[in-house]
Design an enzyme around this catalytic site. Structure first.
Site, short mmCIF file in Angstrom:
data_model
loop_
_atom_site.label_atom_id
_atom_site.label_comp_id
_atom_site.label_asym_id
_atom_site.label_seq_id
_atom_site.Cartn_x
_atom_site.Cartn_y
_atom_site.Cartn_z
N ARG A 21 -10.10 10.64 -12.15
CA ARG A 21 -9.50 10.68 -10.81
C ARG A 21 -8.97 9.31 -10.38
O ARG A 21 -8.48 9.14 -9.27
CB ARG A 21 -10.55 11.16 -9.80
CG ARG A 21 -10.92 12.65 -9.96
CD ARG A 21 -11.56 13.16 -8.67
NE ARG A 21 -12.87 12.59 -8.40
CZ ARG A 21 -13.22 12.06 -7.23
NH1 ARG A 21 -12.39 11.99 -6.24
NH2 ARG A 21 -14.44 11.58 -7.07
N LYS A 22 -9.09 8.32 -11.25
CA LYS A 22 -8.69 6.95 -10.87
C LYS A 22 -7.28 6.61 -11.36
O LYS A 22 -6.96 6.81 -12.53
CB LYS A 22 -9.69 5.93 -11.43
CG LYS A 22 -11.05 6.03 -10.78
CD LYS A 22 -11.97 4.93 -11.22
CE LYS A 22 -12.70 5.29 -12.50
NZ LYS A 22 -13.79 4.36 -12.82
N LYS A 56 1.93 -15.53 -3.01
CA LYS A 56 2.31 -16.76 -3.71
C LYS A 56 3.31 -17.61 -2.95
O LYS A 56 3.31 -18.83 -3.05
CB LYS A 56 2.89 -16.41 -5.09
CG LYS A 56 1.80 -15.86 -6.00
CD LYS A 56 2.36 -15.42 -7.33
CE LYS A 56 1.26 -15.14 -8.32
NZ LYS A 56 0.60 -16.35 -8.82
N ASP A 107 0.83 -1.21 0.00
CA ASP A 107 0.00 0.00 0.00
C ASP A 107 0.87 1.27 0.00
O ASP A 107 0.60 2.23 -0.72
CB ASP A 107 -0.93 -0.02 1.23
CG ASP A 107 -2.07 0.96 1.12
OD1 ASP A 107 -2.36 1.43 0.01
OD2 ASP A 107 -2.69 1.26 2.16
N ASN A 164 -2.25 -11.27 -4.32
CA ASN A 164 -2.07 -12.72 -4.35
C ASN A 164 -0.76 -13.04 -3.66
O ASN A 164 0.31 -12.63 -4.11
CB ASN A 164 -2.02 -13.24 -5.79
CG ASN A 164 -3.40 -13.19 -6.42
OD1 ASN A 164 -4.38 -13.59 -5.80
ND2 ASN A 164 -3.47 -12.67 -7.64
C1 LIG Z 1 0.26 12.35 -1.60
C2 LIG Z 1 0.83 11.79 -0.41
C3 LIG Z 1 1.71 10.69 -0.61
C4 LIG Z 1 2.33 10.12 0.56
C5 LIG Z 1 3.54 9.29 0.25
C6 LIG Z 1 3.28 7.93 0.54
C7 LIG Z 1 3.60 7.60 1.93
C8 LIG Z 1 2.43 7.04 2.64
C9 LIG Z 1 1.66 6.10 1.83
C10 LIG Z 1 0.60 5.54 2.68
C11 LIG Z 1 -0.41 4.94 1.82
C12 LIG Z 1 -1.56 4.56 2.67
C13 LIG Z 1 -2.80 4.90 1.95
C14 LIG Z 1 -3.95 4.64 2.84
O1 LIG Z 1 -3.85 3.97 3.82
S1 LIG Z 1 -5.40 5.34 2.44
C15 LIG Z 1 -6.47 4.72 3.73
C16 LIG Z 1 -7.32 3.61 3.28
N1 LIG Z 1 -8.29 4.08 2.35
C17 LIG Z 1 -9.41 4.69 2.74
O2 LIG Z 1 -9.67 4.86 3.91
C18 LIG Z 1 -10.31 5.16 1.64
C19 LIG Z 1 -11.75 5.18 2.06
N2 LIG Z 1 -12.56 5.51 0.90
C20 LIG Z 1 -12.84 6.79 0.59
O3 LIG Z 1 -12.51 7.71 1.33
C21 LIG Z 1 -13.53 7.04 -0.70
O4 LIG Z 1 -14.24 5.91 -1.10
C22 LIG Z 1 -12.56 7.47 -1.83
C23 LIG Z 1 -11.84 8.77 -1.44
C24 LIG Z 1 -11.53 6.36 -2.13
C25 LIG Z 1 -13.36 7.71 -3.10
O5 LIG Z 1 -14.41 8.55 -2.78
P1 LIG Z 1 -14.84 9.77 -3.72
O6 LIG Z 1 -16.14 10.24 -3.19
O7 LIG Z 1 -13.75 10.77 -3.83
O8 LIG Z 1 -14.97 9.12 -5.12
P2 LIG Z 1 -16.23 8.37 -5.75
O9 LIG Z 1 -16.89 7.47 -4.79
O10 LIG Z 1 -17.05 9.40 -6.46
O11 LIG Z 1 -15.50 7.47 -6.84
C26 LIG Z 1 -14.75 8.04 -7.90
C27 LIG Z 1 -14.61 6.97 -8.94
O12 LIG Z 1 -13.84 5.89 -8.40
C28 LIG Z 1 -14.61 4.68 -8.41
N3 LIG Z 1 -14.35 3.93 -7.19
C29 LIG Z 1 -14.29 4.42 -5.93
N4 LIG Z 1 -13.99 3.42 -5.07
C30 LIG Z 1 -13.87 2.31 -5.80
C31 LIG Z 1 -13.55 0.98 -5.48
N5 LIG Z 1 -13.30 0.57 -4.23
N6 LIG Z 1 -13.47 0.07 -6.48
C32 LIG Z 1 -13.70 0.45 -7.78
N7 LIG Z 1 -13.99 1.72 -8.14
C33 LIG Z 1 -14.08 2.62 -7.16
C34 LIG Z 1 -16.07 5.14 -8.47
O13 LIG Z 1 -16.88 4.12 -9.04
C35 LIG Z 1 -15.93 6.34 -9.36
O14 LIG Z 1 -15.77 5.90 -10.69
P3 LIG Z 1 -16.52 6.66 -11.88
O15 LIG Z 1 -17.97 6.53 -11.59
O16 LIG Z 1 -16.03 8.08 -11.85
O17 LIG Z 1 -16.06 5.93 -13.13
#
Ligand SMILES: CCCCCCCCCCCCCC(=O)SCCNC(=O)CCNC(=O)[C@H](O)C(C)(C)COP(=O)(O)OP(=O)(O)OC[C@H]1O[C@@H](n2cnc3c(N)ncnc32)[C@H](O)[C@@H]1OP(=O)(O)O
Length: 240
Positions: A206-207, A185, A161, A183
């Site tokens: 946005r995806k 393995k 992740d 997966n």
């Molecule tokens: C930048 C910082 C970087 C940091 C560096 C890295 C270090 C740290 C890294 C750490 C990393 C750790 C990271 C973590 O731990 S992130 C923490 C774990 N994740 C969450 O808690 C996310 C919870 N979910 C949400 O908040 C919302 O559902 C989000 C924001 C994801 C979308 O809600 P939003 O209201 O904004 O969007 P929408 O519902 O209008 O959907 C938009 C489009 O997306 C499609 N869609 C949505 N969900 C799914 C799905 N499950 N499968 C398939 N499709 C899906 C949907 O059909 C639509 O498609 P379309 O109709 O437009 O075609």
């Protein structure tokens, strides 16, 4: 391998013992002093070698640092207390000022950086901007055990992740994980080094669609394969 891991573990315990001693000594300090580290510690870059890194991890690190010299690759820094990459993006989208001021958030730190050196997640991520891919070098320490002698699946998922998150954030800015498919393995031996190759496959509105494989250092063993979907946050929508 087993002997070097045991020796590694022994030195980790010794290190931990010393640190716990130091922690006990500082236990009488004012809570505020314990909570807030010095400016230097807060901004410390954790994606750099420390004494717990194995020969394999150091060797790979050096190889990738060499690749950075011509600018095709870059090492991504990693801080404990701030979301290192494009963190300002997140603040704009997310943070409720009341939450920021609360006691809980003042102690917040990146999950993967919350362990003592060598006990948890030791990793560094390199990015190739032109090829839209990252390579994460990861050594999973003894506190990440699942089945005896092997890494916990949740620890692998976490690292995937993080690797995906970095890969997606570089192109998408403030993103969140919407879907992860893994997966498993082969089991990953504890204390070994694996290489996570992630790739941004597709950007659709946005995806952001990403995929990765997790391999041994010699690339002969494929431990895991995964795909992920990240969504670029919409500033008009509340995240809570
Ligand atoms: C930048 C910082 C970087 C940091 C560096 C890295 C270090 C740290 C890294 C750490 C990393 C750790 C990271 C973590 O731990 S992130 C923490 C774990 N994740 C969450 O808690 C996310 C919870 N979910 C949400 O908040 C919302 O559902 C989000 C924001 C994801 C979308 O809600 P939003 O209201 O904004 O969007 P929408 O519902 O209008 O959907 C938009 C489009 O997306 C499609 N869609 C949505 N969900 C799914 C799905 N499950 N499968 C398939 N499709 C899906 C949907 O059909 C639509 O498609 P379309 O109709 O437009 O075609």
């Amino acid at each position: 391998m087993l002997r070097s891991c045991t020796a590694g573990l022994r030195s980790l315990w010794a290190l931990r013992g010393r640190r716990e001693g130091a922690a006990r000594l500082s236990a009488d300090l004012q809570p505020a002093r314990r909570l807030f580290s010095t400016e230097k510690a807060v901004h410390k870059d954790w994606a750099l070698p420390n004494p717990s890194w194995s020969k394999d991890l150091k060797l790979l690190f050096d190889q990738f640092m060499k690749k950075c010299e011509d600018g095709s690759w870059e090492r991504l820094p990693s801080c404990k207390h701030t979301c290192t990459y494009k963190s300002e993006d997140f603040k704009t989208y997310f943070l409720d000022p009341q939450l920021v001021e609360g006691e809980g958030l003042s102690q917040a730190q990146l999950f993967t950086r919350g362990f003592e050196d060598g006990l948890g997640f030791e990793y560094v991520i390199f990015n190739n901007n032109d090829e839209k891919r990252t390579v994460c070098l990861f050594q999973g320490g003894p506190y990440l055990q699942g089945i005896p002698g092997f890494l916990h699946g949740g620890a692998i998922a976490t690292m995937i992740d993080v690797a995906f998150g970095s890969c997606a954030a570089i192109s998408g800015g403030a993103v969140m994980t919407a879907n992860l498919n893994i997966n498993f393995k082969r089991p990953v031996p504890l204390c070994s080094v694996v290489v996570i190759h992630s790739q941004l496959d597709k950007l659709e509105g946005r995806k952001l669609f990403v995929s990765c494989n997790v391999r041994s250092v010699d690339e002969k063993t494929l431990y895991s394969e995964a795909t992920g979907l990240f969504i670029k946050l919409d500033p008009k929508k509340s995240s809570t």
